[in-house]
Design a protein around this motif. Structure first.
Motif, PDB file in Angstrom:
ATOM      1  N   ARG A 280      42.583  36.040  35.800  1.00  0.00           N
ATOM      2  CA  ARG A 280      41.341  36.504  35.742  1.00  0.00           C
ATOM      3  C   ARG A 280      40.711  36.759  34.448  1.00  0.00           C
ATOM      4  O   ARG A 280      39.460  36.625  34.206  1.00  0.00           O
ATOM      5  N   TRP A 281      41.571  37.372  33.571  1.00  0.00           N
ATOM      6  CA  TRP A 281      41.039  37.801  32.211  1.00  0.00           C
ATOM      7  C   TRP A 281      41.701  37.051  30.967  1.00  0.00           C
ATOM      8  O   TRP A 281      41.262  37.178  29.954  1.00  0.00           O
TER       9      TRP A 281
ATOM     10  N   MET B  25      37.853  44.009  34.210  1.00  0.00           N
ATOM     11  CA  MET B  25      38.692  43.931  35.293  1.00  0.00           C
ATOM     12  C   MET B  25      39.240  45.070  35.633  1.00  0.00           C
ATOM     13  O   MET B  25      39.449  45.301  36.646  1.00  0.00           O
TER      14      MET B  25
END
Length: 162
Positions: free
Chosen positions: A42-43, A155
């Motif tokens: 996700r990051w 996040m």
């Protein structure tokens, strides 16, 4: 994210490049973001780079391995990034090889130091030669850390709010 969280990057020797960033979140959450594939993907790649992570396999333990398959519109085929975890101390340190670079691949060490509700993350890439680090810097492999760490910070804040 607070304005105080800035990413510091510097070449500290002929062969070593270091990135430092304080992340708003506990060591537990920050380490989790680095060690769980569904969070990591996700990051990990800066959004502005236009990259897509097709797969992310991670066995984050000493002796384990990882494999990421990433594409970019400028690449004719997706590229695999892979290596082995040399040392993993949960909540403290992750050390891995970058084997897609062959003999010129760096060994990366990331440490996590708790500072109350924040974590100092220090990322060190040690290259086998001055020329290998020179090439990494010219190719852009040492860029994008500001955005990447901003994404990590966002996040981790989401994880902390859950």
């Amino acid at each position: 994210m607070t304005q105080a969280n800035q990413t510091a990057m510097e070449r500290i020797s002929d062969r070593e490049f270091v990135v430092r960033r304080t992340v708003d979140g506990s060591v537990r959450l920050v380490f989790k973001a680095w060690s769980e594939p569904e969070l990591f993907r996700r990051w990990w790649t800066p959004k502005s780079f236009g990259m897509t992570i097709h797969s992310c396999e991670m066995d984050v333990r000493t002796g384990g391995g990882y494999r990421l398959v990433i594409s970019h519109p400028s690449m004719p085929e997706p590229m695999a990034f892979f290596g082995k975890y040399i040392e993993v101390v949960p909540g403290e340190r992750i050390v891995w090889t970058n084997e897609e670079g062959g003999e010129d691949g760096a060994v990366t060490t990331v440490t996590f130091e708790g500072r109350g509700e924040q974590t100092l993350v220090v990322w060190r890439d040690l290259y086998p030669s001055k020329e290998a680090l020179d090439e990494a810097m010219v190719s852009g492999a040492t860029s994008g850390f500001d955005e990447q760490f901003d994404q990590l910070d966002e996040m981790v804040a989401e994880l902390g709010a859950e």
